[in-house]
Motif scaffolding. Structure first.
Motif, short mmCIF file in Angstrom:
data_model
loop_
_atom_site.label_atom_id
_atom_site.label_comp_id
_atom_site.label_asym_id
_atom_site.label_seq_id
_atom_site.Cartn_x
_atom_site.Cartn_y
_atom_site.Cartn_z
N TYR A 24 0.83 -1.20 0.00
CA TYR A 24 0.00 0.00 0.00
C TYR A 24 0.87 1.26 0.00
O TYR A 24 0.60 2.21 -0.72
CB TYR A 24 -0.93 0.00 1.21
N GLY A 25 1.93 1.26 0.77
CA GLY A 25 2.83 2.41 0.82
C GLY A 25 3.53 2.66 -0.51
O GLY A 25 3.66 3.80 -0.96
N LEU A 26 3.99 1.59 -1.15
CA LEU A 26 4.66 1.74 -2.44
C LEU A 26 3.71 2.23 -3.53
O LEU A 26 4.08 3.07 -4.35
CB LEU A 26 5.30 0.42 -2.87
N SER A 27 2.49 1.74 -3.54
CA SER A 27 1.54 2.18 -4.55
C SER A 27 1.14 3.64 -4.32
O SER A 27 0.89 4.37 -5.27
CB SER A 27 0.31 1.28 -4.57
N ASP A 28 1.11 4.07 -3.07
CA ASP A 28 0.80 5.46 -2.78
C ASP A 28 1.96 6.36 -3.20
O ASP A 28 1.75 7.44 -3.74
CB ASP A 28 0.52 5.63 -1.30
N MET A 29 3.18 5.91 -3.00
CA MET A 29 4.35 6.71 -3.39
C MET A 29 4.44 6.87 -4.91
O MET A 29 4.90 7.90 -5.39
CB MET A 29 5.63 6.07 -2.87
N GLN A 30 4.01 5.88 -5.66
CA GLN A 30 4.07 5.98 -7.12
C GLN A 30 3.18 7.09 -7.65
O GLN A 30 3.50 7.71 -8.65
CB GLN A 30 3.68 4.65 -7.76
N THR A 31 2.07 7.34 -7.01
CA THR A 31 1.16 8.38 -7.50
C THR A 31 1.57 9.78 -7.03
O THR A 31 1.05 10.76 -7.54
CB THR A 31 -0.27 8.11 -7.03
N MET A 32 2.48 9.88 -6.08
CA MET A 32 2.87 11.19 -5.57
C MET A 32 3.74 11.96 -6.56
O MET A 32 3.78 13.19 -6.53
CB MET A 32 3.63 11.04 -4.25
N TYR A 33 4.45 11.29 -7.44
CA TYR A 33 5.42 11.96 -8.30
C TYR A 33 4.96 12.10 -9.74
O TYR A 33 5.76 12.25 -10.64
CB TYR A 33 6.75 11.21 -8.23
N ILE A 34 3.64 12.06 -9.97
CA ILE A 34 3.10 12.28 -11.31
C ILE A 34 3.01 13.79 -11.53
O ILE A 34 2.37 14.49 -10.76
CB ILE A 34 1.72 11.62 -11.48
N LYS A 35 3.67 14.29 -12.57
CA LYS A 35 3.63 15.73 -12.88
C LYS A 35 3.46 15.89 -14.39
O LYS A 35 3.72 14.98 -15.16
CB LYS A 35 4.91 16.41 -12.43
N GLY A 36 3.02 17.06 -14.80
CA GLY A 36 2.92 17.29 -16.23
C GLY A 36 1.72 18.12 -16.62
O GLY A 36 1.61 19.28 -16.25
N HIS A 37 0.80 17.55 -17.36
CA HIS A 37 -0.33 18.26 -17.93
C HIS A 37 -1.35 18.66 -16.86
O HIS A 37 -1.40 18.07 -15.79
CB HIS A 37 -1.00 17.37 -18.99
N PRO A 38 -2.19 19.65 -17.17
CA PRO A 38 -3.21 20.08 -16.19
C PRO A 38 -4.19 18.98 -15.79
O PRO A 38 -4.72 19.00 -14.70
CB PRO A 38 -3.95 21.20 -16.93
N VAL A 40 -3.48 16.08 -15.10
CA VAL A 40 -2.82 15.13 -14.20
C VAL A 40 -3.36 15.26 -12.78
O VAL A 40 -3.47 14.28 -12.07
CB VAL A 40 -1.29 15.34 -14.24
N GLU A 41 -3.74 16.47 -12.39
CA GLU A 41 -4.29 16.65 -11.05
C GLU A 41 -5.56 15.82 -10.87
O GLU A 41 -5.80 15.26 -9.81
CB GLU A 41 -4.59 18.13 -10.78
N ARG A 42 -6.35 15.76 -11.92
CA ARG A 42 -7.58 14.96 -11.87
C ARG A 42 -7.23 13.47 -11.74
O ARG A 42 -7.81 12.76 -10.94
CB ARG A 42 -8.40 15.21 -13.14
N VAL A 43 -6.27 13.02 -12.53
CA VAL A 43 -5.84 11.62 -12.47
C VAL A 43 -5.25 11.32 -11.10
O VAL A 43 -5.52 10.27 -10.50
CB VAL A 43 -4.83 11.31 -13.59
N LEU A 44 -4.46 12.23 -10.60
CA LEU A 44 -3.84 12.06 -9.29
C LEU A 44 -4.89 11.98 -8.19
O LEU A 44 -4.81 11.13 -7.30
CB LEU A 44 -2.87 13.21 -9.03
N SER A 45 -5.90 12.83 -8.26
CA SER A 45 -6.97 12.81 -7.27
C SER A 45 -7.74 11.49 -7.31
O SER A 45 -8.03 10.89 -6.27
CB SER A 45 -7.91 13.98 -7.54
#
Length: 79
Positions: A24-38, A40-45
């Protein structure tokens, strides 16, 4: 239940809890470092919401396993 079965069950439950926490911790960390297009915030949420739901599912699964192990423990003592 015999003593070695109780010890093996407790050890396996502890290992299962650690593995679930790490996954669970590793899968949460993978989504923390997604950056780029506007967008992406929606995908991250959405991914954080999905991970939260998976966390609840993992917790419920672990609690059911512990409950069933306790039932087996008590049943093994009655002869």
């Amino acid at each position: 239940m015999k003593k070695w079965q109780k010890i093996a069950g407790i050890v396996s439950l502890a290992i299962l809890a650690i593995i679930n926490f790490v996954i669970y911790g590793l899968s949460d960390m993978q989504t923390m470092y997604i950056k780029g297009h506007p967008s992406v915030e929606r995908v991250l949420s959405d991914s954080h919401d999905a991970l939260l739901n998976i966390g609840y599912l993992v917790l419920a699964n672990y609690l059911i396993i512990v409950f069933l192990f306790i039932c087996l423990w008590r049943k093994g003592g009655k002869r």
